[in-house]
Design an enzyme around this catalytic site. Structure first.
Site, mmCIF file in Angstrom:
data_model
loop_
_atom_site.group_PDB
_atom_site.id
_atom_site.type_symbol
_atom_site.label_atom_id
_atom_site.label_comp_id
_atom_site.label_asym_id
_atom_site.label_seq_id
_atom_site.Cartn_x
_atom_site.Cartn_y
_atom_site.Cartn_z
ATOM 1 C CB ALA A 1 -0.898 -0.026 1.215
ATOM 2 C CB SER A 2 1.137 4.370 1.419
ATOM 3 O OG SER A 2 1.511 6.006 0.558
ATOM 4 N N GLY A 3 3.711 3.836 -0.832
ATOM 5 C CA GLY A 3 4.828 4.167 -0.427
ATOM 6 C C GLY A 3 4.832 2.056 -1.384
ATOM 7 C CE1 TYR B 1 5.319 7.735 -4.864
ATOM 8 C CE2 TYR B 1 7.204 6.984 -6.004
ATOM 9 C CZ TYR B 1 6.459 8.130 -6.317
ATOM 10 O OH TYR B 1 7.999 8.960 -6.435
ATOM 11 N N GLY C 1 -2.499 -1.019 -3.393
ATOM 12 C CA GLY C 1 -2.985 0.559 -3.739
ATOM 13 C C GLY C 1 -2.281 1.288 -2.527
#
Length: 188
Positions: free
Chosen positions: A91-93, A96, A113
């Site tokens: 998730a997040s980073g 990324y 995600g």
């Protein structure tokens, strides 16, 4: 009798922060951007390594550290196959750092995600008053003490923070859109 080809497996686990991999008392395992970037570069530059697997298990962390790792993944694309395998959470980073890879694999129960950016600060003026601590801050520039702990954000500072967060969010959406070959308005 040539040396056998290798597949490099790089484990990217824990909160994403700058510096080296480490374990912290309150954060647990920390994925250090310098350590992961170094491992990605090393595998990319090793002639015996023919492909790379990045195993991501992270709920995210620092956008700066995430971007450092993302850049190494992006530099690898086109030079060697780089596949990302998600663990329990990406998730997040965690997402990324993966979005530029050639392929991403996740199990149906992987938490995936969470494109978002958060910011804040500790406002400790009440604590300072209780313990009798006086702070004298010397700052040059309107926003030099933006993240100082001696007061809450004022309206102007809130606007600056919101602007910075929206720029970071737009950048994140753009990276996902380009990396996963998706229309920008379908990424949120």
């Amino acid at each position: 009798w040539a040396e056998p080809a290798q597949i490099a497996v790089i484990f990217a686990e824990g909160a994403i922060e700058e510096g080296a991999d480490r374990s912290e008392l309150f954060n647990g395992d920390v994925m250090g951007s310098a350590s992961i970037s170094r491992a990605l570069r090393s595998a990319r530059e090793n002639g015996r390594v023919k492909a790379m697997v990045l195993r991501v298990n992270s709920g995210g962390g620092s956008i700066f550290a995430s971007d450092e790792i993302w850049r190494e993944v992006e530099r690898t694309v086109g030079r060697k196959p780089i596949i990302v395998s998600f663990g329990d959470v990406a998730a997040s980073g965690g997402y990324y750092i993966a979005c530029a890879a050639d392929s991403i694999f996740a199990m149906p129960n992987t938490i995936t995600g969470s494109i978002g950016v958060i910011s804040g600060k500790l406002e400790l003026s009440g604590l300072y008053d209780k313990i009798g601590l006086d702070k004298d801050v010397s700052a040059r520039g309107r926003y030099a003490n933006l993240y100082g702990s001696d007061g809450a954000f004022n309206d102007d500072e809130r606007a600056v923070i919101r602007f910075q967060m929206m720029r970071a969010y737009d950048h994140f959406v753009n990276l996902v859109s380009q990396g996963r070959n998706l229309a920008g308005d379908s990424v949120y």
